[in-house]
Motif scaffolding. Structure first.
Motif, short mmCIF file in Angstrom:
data_model
loop_
_atom_site.label_atom_id
_atom_site.label_comp_id
_atom_site.label_asym_id
_atom_site.label_seq_id
_atom_site.Cartn_x
_atom_site.Cartn_y
_atom_site.Cartn_z
N GLU A 8 0.83 -1.20 0.00
CA GLU A 8 0.00 0.00 0.00
C GLU A 8 0.86 1.26 0.00
OE1 GLU A 8 -2.61 -0.20 3.31
OE2 GLU A 8 -3.81 -1.86 2.50
N ARG A 9 1.91 1.26 0.81
CA ARG A 9 2.78 2.42 0.87
C ARG A 9 3.57 2.61 -0.42
NH1 ARG A 9 5.08 1.60 7.09
NH2 ARG A 9 3.42 2.80 8.13
N GLY A 10 3.99 1.50 -1.02
CA GLY A 10 4.68 1.59 -2.31
C GLY A 10 3.79 2.18 -3.39
N LEU A 11 2.54 1.74 -3.42
CA LEU A 11 1.59 2.28 -4.39
C LEU A 11 1.30 3.75 -4.12
CD1 LEU A 11 -0.90 -0.73 -4.61
CD2 LEU A 11 0.74 0.00 -6.34
N GLU A 12 1.27 4.12 -2.83
CA GLU A 12 1.03 5.53 -2.48
C GLU A 12 2.19 6.40 -2.95
OE1 GLU A 12 -0.08 8.32 1.40
OE2 GLU A 12 0.04 6.13 1.62
N ILE A 13 3.41 5.89 -2.85
CA ILE A 13 4.57 6.63 -3.36
C ILE A 13 4.44 6.84 -4.86
CG2 ILE A 13 7.05 6.46 -3.82
CD1 ILE A 13 7.34 5.10 -1.09
N LEU A 14 4.08 5.80 -5.58
CA LEU A 14 3.90 5.94 -7.03
C LEU A 14 2.82 6.95 -7.36
CD1 LEU A 14 4.14 2.21 -8.23
CD2 LEU A 14 5.86 4.01 -8.49
#
Length: 256
Positions: A8-14
């Motif tokens: 979820e955090r990785g997708l939020e960064i993207l």
């Protein structure tokens, strides 16, 4: 659970990098996400390893990488709806200087999956992947009109409708009355409901079963196309939507 949170955090960064007009540093991402810079750096390192983000060697800031772009490009080649619709949007933009969009229903919003900017005098940009309201856009109203009344009303009353501009209709009952007219005419129109001074016209796209699976819309400033009436633009939009539908296998019912 930890793996899910990391994803979820990785997708939020993207998502942050995609929406940002400039590259972002780790500390800036950390502040916006309200998590530690160490966690952001670890996630960024993984994303960079797989080329989903890229770092500017001089500024040390990050932007979307070519791998993320490649995934989007792959979708445009493999998705039947997108591949069929793209030439129609290109034609409306090049021949008639109309900004064009294709969107689908996702939950209580519409999501743009195609956007073509014309060489006309105004820029109305809605990037693929971005969300928009159903109640204030022609694309959204065309999608709502493709639903059963009960489903459309449920979406319109799930939460208070945003007053996007002073002209936005926020009364669900009034919008339901509009949907009945849209089904009869075959197209939806909004004037200054989503962007002040902008007219938008939308029409549904059908699949082989006759279900509405998407909507095509155009947006233009009234002063920018004095040679067009709304009815003439609606005819262009409906014809394009019909050609897309037919390419997807839809066979319109002939009048008895």
């Amino acid at each position: 659970m930890a793996g899910s949170q990391s994803l979820e955090r990785g997708l939020e960064i993207l998502d942050l990098l995609d929406k940002s007009p400039r590259p972002l540093g780790v500390r800036e991402i950390s502040r916006q996400m309200d998590i530690s810079a160490a966690i952001v750096q670890r996630l960024i390192n993984t994303l960079a390893e797989y080329n989903y983000v890229a770092q500017d060697k001089e500024t040390r800031r990050y932007s979307i990488g070519y791998r993320a772009f490649g995934l989007g490009w792959s979708l445009t080649r493999k998705d039947r709806l997108i591949s069929v619709a793209k030439p129609e949007l290109d034609r409306l933009a090049s021949d008639h200087l109309l900004n064009c969009y294709l969107g689908v229903l996702r939950g209580g919003r519409a999501i743009y999956i195609l956007s073509v900017q014309s060489d006309g005098p105004i820029a109305i940009r809605s990037a693929p992947g971005s969300l928009t309201y159903l109640h204030s856009t022609a694309l959204g109203k065309a999608l709502l009109a493709g639903l059963a009344d009960s489903d459309a009303y449920r979406l319109l009353t799930a939460e208070p409708l945003a007053q996007v501009t002073p002209h936005t209709v926020t009364d669900p009952d009034k919008i339901m009355a509009e949907l009945a007219d849209i089904r009869k005419s075959g197209y939806a129109t909004v004037r200054s409901e989503n962007i002040q001074g902008v007219i938008s016209v939308g029409a549904p796209v059908h699949d082989t079963s006759g279900s509405v699976i998407a909507a095509l819309s155009t947006a233009f400033a009234e002063w920018s196309t004095p040679e067009f009436t709304v009815e003439e633009v609606a005819k262009l939009v409906m014809d394009s939507a019909a050609r897309i539908s037919q390419a997807l296998g839809h066979q319109p019912q002939l009048p008895v």
